[in-house]
Motif scaffolding. Sequence first.
Motif, mmCIF file in Angstrom:
data_model
loop_
_atom_site.group_PDB
_atom_site.id
_atom_site.type_symbol
_atom_site.label_atom_id
_atom_site.label_comp_id
_atom_site.label_asym_id
_atom_site.label_seq_id
_atom_site.Cartn_x
_atom_site.Cartn_y
_atom_site.Cartn_z
ATOM 1 N N LYS A 283 0.690 -1.155 -0.189
ATOM 2 C CA LYS A 283 -0.029 -0.144 0.100
ATOM 3 C C LYS A 283 0.741 1.300 0.007
ATOM 4 N N GLU A 284 2.156 1.269 0.357
ATOM 5 C CA GLU A 284 2.612 2.364 0.678
ATOM 6 C C GLU A 284 4.023 2.314 -0.116
ATOM 7 N N VAL A 285 4.349 1.509 -1.209
ATOM 8 C CA VAL A 285 5.617 1.595 -2.166
ATOM 9 C C VAL A 285 5.035 1.272 -3.497
ATOM 10 N N ILE A 286 5.475 2.194 -4.530
ATOM 11 C CA ILE A 286 5.271 1.805 -6.011
ATOM 12 C C ILE A 286 6.255 2.154 -6.770
ATOM 13 N N ALA A 287 6.671 1.266 -7.671
ATOM 14 C CA ALA A 287 7.992 1.495 -8.587
ATOM 15 C C ALA A 287 7.435 2.257 -9.701
ATOM 16 N N THR B 213 12.228 8.409 -4.704
ATOM 17 C CA THR B 213 13.597 7.960 -4.459
ATOM 18 C C THR B 213 13.906 7.268 -5.948
ATOM 19 N N THR B 214 15.176 7.074 -6.357
ATOM 20 C CA THR B 214 15.567 6.631 -7.615
ATOM 21 C C THR B 214 16.940 5.687 -7.319
ATOM 22 N N CYS C 198 8.178 5.674 -5.624
ATOM 23 C CA CYS C 198 7.203 6.787 -4.637
ATOM 24 C C CYS C 198 6.725 5.802 -3.357
ATOM 25 N N CYS C 199 7.219 6.538 -2.157
ATOM 26 C CA CYS C 199 6.786 5.668 -0.971
ATOM 27 C C CYS C 199 6.087 6.509 -0.093
ATOM 28 N N MET D 195 -2.145 8.613 -1.806
ATOM 29 C CA MET D 195 -1.480 9.206 -2.840
ATOM 30 C C MET D 195 -0.849 8.118 -3.728
ATOM 31 N N ILE D 196 -0.329 7.013 -3.110
ATOM 32 C CA ILE D 196 0.224 6.077 -3.904
ATOM 33 C C ILE D 196 -0.744 5.365 -4.967
#
Length: 401
Positions: A95-99, A236-237, A252-253, A258-259
Amino acid sequence: MEINYSNRIERLPPYVLGRLKQMIYDRRKAGADVIDMNMGNPSDAPPDAVVEKIREAVLDPRNSRYSVSKGVYNLRRDMALKYERKWGVELDPDKEVIATIGSKEGFSHLMLALLGPGDTAVVADPAFQIHTTAVVLAGASTISVPLGNDDSFLDSIDHVLDSMQPQPKLVILCYPHNPTAMTVDDDFFPKVVELCRRHKVMVINDFAYGETCFDGYKAPSLLQAEGAKEFGVEFTTLSKPYNMAGWRIGFCCGNSKMIDGLATVKGYYDYGIFQAVQISAIIAMREGDKHIEQQNLKYAARRDILVKELGKLGWEVESPKASMFLWAKVNPDHLVPYQGSTDEFCVSMVEQAEVAMTPGAAFGPRGEGYVRLALVENEQRIRQAMRNLNRVLNKPAAAIG
């Protein structure tokens, strides 16, 4: 037939970086040896283990199929584990991390999810271009405040949020900062979260240079601040710390809503990152800490040379604690032939000195008079660039080491 662009295109500022990039290409094609410090485009190699893993993964035909737009679970899990290991932040991989396809793509698509006509976002000036142009492409507008890293800067944002009607929906930050390399201390982001709580406003921190730090400095994460996930996300990247810019993989975390909005937009636009790249990225995060340390030592050595030699030219530059850039105030005497324009100065330096830098004005009005130099060339090339500039700017070449 006449082709008319949309209002989004008409509202975009002139893209001087595109002009410079084309000039560099044309000059090199003609045989010139242009020393390119214009882009934060790493020239050093990724970790060996990452390269070996992608060689292996490419041979598996299953990895040539479409992936998932939010990133495979193991990739998101390892980013969550990295946040816990490095910044003490717990994240739910589902739920809180997307690549994302690099942080730039993710940021742009998040703007489509969050903003629309009539909306505004608060952005510092100067700012990395996508932080303003992505807002415009979403049909919204930006309100700029002078860049800072202290209470005065936050007071400026507070005043904007208090006085504007309708209130801006979003505050966009970037620390360590691109283009200026400005950093913040540990007490900064808790104050940001409190500001967001008072005004019920969202916040984004572009954390692309969060691991590119020197001299013992450790960049704090927005998400370390208590309550940050209630109001914001962080990008981050892998481009900078692992020299994987062309691989196009970021994250995006943070705030799950928002995610989810970003995931919805991405679901319509793409089928995810090449799966072999995702698998290799997992190896980077698991085994790449030593690589980051070694790379940061290289950047610090290049930084020290540039600070010293630019000082000999009479340029004002502080030695940054993070990022892969120097932000230098050009000797005013060197801008006189260009009517004070760093745009024209940088164009001329490509032509005359075969050195490419980014004009500060490309990042906003308060960037005029400055240039950004990326620490991407090796030490020998950096010294050659300084000799070239010295020659064109009528300084004694013998002064350059």
